[in-house]
Scaffold this motif. Structure first.
Motif, short mmCIF file in Angstrom:
data_model
loop_
_atom_site.label_atom_id
_atom_site.label_comp_id
_atom_site.label_asym_id
_atom_site.label_seq_id
_atom_site.Cartn_x
_atom_site.Cartn_y
_atom_site.Cartn_z
N ASN A 39 -5.16 -0.65 8.52
CA ASN A 39 -3.91 -1.65 8.33
C ASN A 39 -4.16 -2.56 7.09
O ASN A 39 -5.25 -2.91 6.98
CB ASN A 39 -3.99 -2.72 9.70
CG ASN A 39 -3.79 -1.81 10.90
OD1 ASN A 39 -2.98 -0.93 11.06
ND2 ASN A 39 -4.36 -2.27 11.78
N LEU A 40 -3.03 -2.44 6.27
CA LEU A 40 -3.10 -3.16 4.86
C LEU A 40 -2.20 -4.54 5.24
O LEU A 40 -1.15 -4.49 5.42
CB LEU A 40 -2.66 -2.14 4.01
CG LEU A 40 -2.34 -2.93 2.61
CD1 LEU A 40 -3.87 -3.23 2.10
CD2 LEU A 40 -1.84 -1.90 1.66
N PHE A 41 -2.87 -5.60 4.70
CA PHE A 41 -2.30 -6.96 4.77
C PHE A 41 -2.20 -7.54 3.49
O PHE A 41 -3.25 -7.68 2.81
CB PHE A 41 -3.03 -8.09 5.83
CG PHE A 41 -3.08 -7.46 7.13
CD1 PHE A 41 -2.12 -7.85 8.12
CD2 PHE A 41 -4.11 -6.85 7.71
CE1 PHE A 41 -2.14 -7.35 9.36
CE2 PHE A 41 -4.37 -6.52 8.89
CZ PHE A 41 -3.23 -6.79 9.75
N ASN A 42 -1.08 -7.87 3.09
CA ASN A 42 -0.83 -8.41 1.73
C ASN A 42 -0.92 -9.92 1.63
O ASN A 42 -0.39 -10.61 2.46
CB ASN A 42 0.42 -8.07 1.00
CG ASN A 42 0.75 -6.35 0.79
OD1 ASN A 42 -0.31 -5.89 0.42
ND2 ASN A 42 1.73 -6.02 1.32
N LYS A 43 -1.50 -10.47 0.70
CA LYS A 43 -1.66 -11.74 0.25
C LYS A 43 -1.40 -12.36 -0.83
O LYS A 43 -1.70 -11.52 -1.85
CB LYS A 43 -3.16 -12.05 0.73
CG LYS A 43 -3.36 -13.62 0.76
CD LYS A 43 -4.75 -13.89 0.99
CE LYS A 43 -5.19 -15.56 0.89
NZ LYS A 43 -6.51 -15.83 1.35
N VAL A 44 -0.58 -13.35 -1.21
CA VAL A 44 -0.01 -13.75 -2.38
C VAL A 44 -0.93 -15.19 -2.64
O VAL A 44 -0.85 -15.94 -1.73
CB VAL A 44 1.32 -14.13 -2.59
CG1 VAL A 44 1.77 -14.67 -3.87
CG2 VAL A 44 1.98 -12.73 -2.27
N VAL A 45 -1.61 -15.12 -3.82
CA VAL A 45 -2.28 -16.52 -4.22
C VAL A 45 -1.37 -16.67 -5.60
O VAL A 45 -1.47 -16.27 -6.59
CB VAL A 45 -3.65 -16.14 -4.66
CG1 VAL A 45 -4.48 -17.41 -5.04
CG2 VAL A 45 -4.53 -15.45 -3.31
N SER A 46 -1.05 -18.06 -5.30
CA SER A 46 -0.23 -18.68 -6.49
C SER A 46 -1.42 -19.51 -7.28
O SER A 46 -2.09 -20.28 -6.76
CB SER A 46 0.88 -19.65 -6.02
OG SER A 46 1.65 -18.88 -5.35
N HIS A 47 -1.04 -19.31 -8.67
CA HIS A 47 -2.01 -20.07 -9.65
C HIS A 47 -1.02 -20.80 -10.63
O HIS A 47 -0.22 -20.34 -11.32
CB HIS A 47 -2.76 -19.00 -10.50
CG HIS A 47 -3.68 -18.18 -9.76
ND1 HIS A 47 -5.18 -18.67 -9.52
CD2 HIS A 47 -3.68 -17.00 -9.04
CE1 HIS A 47 -5.69 -17.73 -8.78
NE2 HIS A 47 -4.76 -16.82 -8.43
N VAL A 48 -1.23 -22.08 -10.67
CA VAL A 48 -0.70 -22.81 -11.29
C VAL A 48 -1.23 -23.57 -12.52
O VAL A 48 -2.44 -23.98 -12.32
CB VAL A 48 0.17 -24.27 -10.61
CG1 VAL A 48 0.89 -25.16 -11.31
CG2 VAL A 48 0.83 -23.51 -9.47
#
Length: 81
Positions: A21-30
């Protein structure tokens, strides 16, 4: 004639499959700026892995005639059927 002999059933080793199972994660960099306006292009590389599955149901039948059916309406032929 001797009766039919049956050996014990044979069982093959189980085949192992891995389902991931593949879970996508988004990490925002400001990245803020103090006095200078900084316009940055952030290239988001999104990788897709399309996959399809199918299911096949198969059926195999055999018909074994263990003797001849009796038909009381018709006389027997020369071979008894």
């Amino acid at each position: 004639m001797f009766p039919t002999q049956y050996d014990p059933g044979l069982v093959d080793p189980a085949q192992q499959y891995v389902k991931t199972n593949l879970f996508n994660k988004v990490v925002s960099h400001v990245h803020p700026s103090h006095t200078t306006t900084v316009n940055k292009l952030h290239v988001n590389h999104q990788h897709y892995f399309p996959h399809t599955e199918s299911c096949v149901n198969e059926c195999c039948e055999t018909h074994t005639m263990c003797g001849c059916p009796v038909n009381p309406c018709c006389p027997s032929g020369p071979f008894g059927y």
